[in-house]
Design an enzyme around this catalytic site. Structure first.
Site, short mmCIF file in Angstrom:
data_model
loop_
_atom_site.label_atom_id
_atom_site.label_comp_id
_atom_site.label_asym_id
_atom_site.label_seq_id
_atom_site.Cartn_x
_atom_site.Cartn_y
_atom_site.Cartn_z
N CYS A 35 0.83 -1.22 0.00
CA CYS A 35 0.00 0.00 0.00
C CYS A 35 0.85 1.26 0.00
O CYS A 35 0.36 2.34 -0.28
CB CYS A 35 -0.96 0.01 1.19
SG CYS A 35 -0.13 0.16 2.78
N ASP A 37 2.25 2.68 2.57
CA ASP A 37 2.16 3.46 3.80
C ASP A 37 3.44 3.34 4.63
O ASP A 37 4.06 2.27 4.67
CB ASP A 37 0.96 3.02 4.63
CG ASP A 37 -0.35 3.42 3.98
OD1 ASP A 37 -0.29 4.06 2.91
OD2 ASP A 37 -1.41 3.10 4.53
N CYS A 60 -2.93 5.53 5.53
CA CYS A 60 -4.40 5.54 5.56
C CYS A 60 -4.92 5.88 6.96
O CYS A 60 -4.16 5.90 7.94
CB CYS A 60 -4.92 4.18 5.13
SG CYS A 60 -4.68 2.93 6.40
N CYS A 104 -2.98 -2.68 8.74
CA CYS A 104 -2.59 -1.34 9.19
C CYS A 104 -2.16 -1.40 10.67
O CYS A 104 -1.24 -0.69 11.08
CB CYS A 104 -3.74 -0.36 9.01
SG CYS A 104 -4.57 -0.51 7.40
FE1 FES Z 1 -1.66 0.44 4.21
FE2 FES Z 1 -3.55 1.02 5.93
S1 FES Z 1 -3.78 0.73 3.77
S2 FES Z 1 -1.44 0.72 6.33
#
Ligand code: FES
Length: 143
Positions: A35, A37, A60, A104
């Site tokens: 993702c 992040d 996110c 997450c």
């Molecule tokens: Fe990647 Fe939440 S979508 S940490």
């Protein structure tokens, strides 16, 4: 039922302990390759206790809420307790996360562990490598 609990929304909209700590005793930075992040956690440690903790999360809402809750859960706690923090405990404290957002919370657990590893390494303190295993390079996170 709403997709996100009130606690998730609260910690997302009003995250606690955001920022950096100058001269932190331990810093942990982790990311999820899928993702994109990124989460960074700073620890101030005195006498075996986390006296301060801050985080920066580029990610996110669930990642922000998870990091905020994780910092609240470890602030003022002895390291023995911080070592046992799990993503499941963070999820429970948030009153749940949707299944596709569980990774997450894993990021929050990994960031805390990375910061602890950094602290132990910097200070030449032996630690349990199994308990603080670096799982950030694994491919288990479903996005
Ligand atoms: Fe990647 Fe939440 S979508 S940490």
């Amino acid at each position: 039922m709403a997709l996100y609990s009130e606690k998730v929304m609260d910690h997302f909209l009003h995250p606690r302990n955001v920022g950096e700590i100058e001269g932190a005793d331990g810093i942990g930075e982790v990311g999820n390759a899928k993702c994109g992040d990124i989460m960074k956690i700073y620890l101030k440690i005195n006498d075996g206790t986390v006296t301060d903790v801050k985080f920066n999360t580029f990610g996110c809402g669930s990642a922000i809420a998870s990091s905020s809750m994780a910092t609240e859960m470890i602030k003022g706690k002895p390291l023995e307790e911080v070592l046992t923090l799990t993503n499941q405990a963070v999820v429970e404290a948030l009153d749940g996360l949707p299944a596709h957002k569980l990774h997450c919370s894993v990021l929050a657990e990994e960031a805390v562990k990375a910061a602890l590893r950094d602290y132990y390494k910097k200070n030449g303190i032996a630690y349990d490598h199994e308990l603080l295993k670096d799982t950030t390079s694994c491919d288990h996170c479903e996005v």
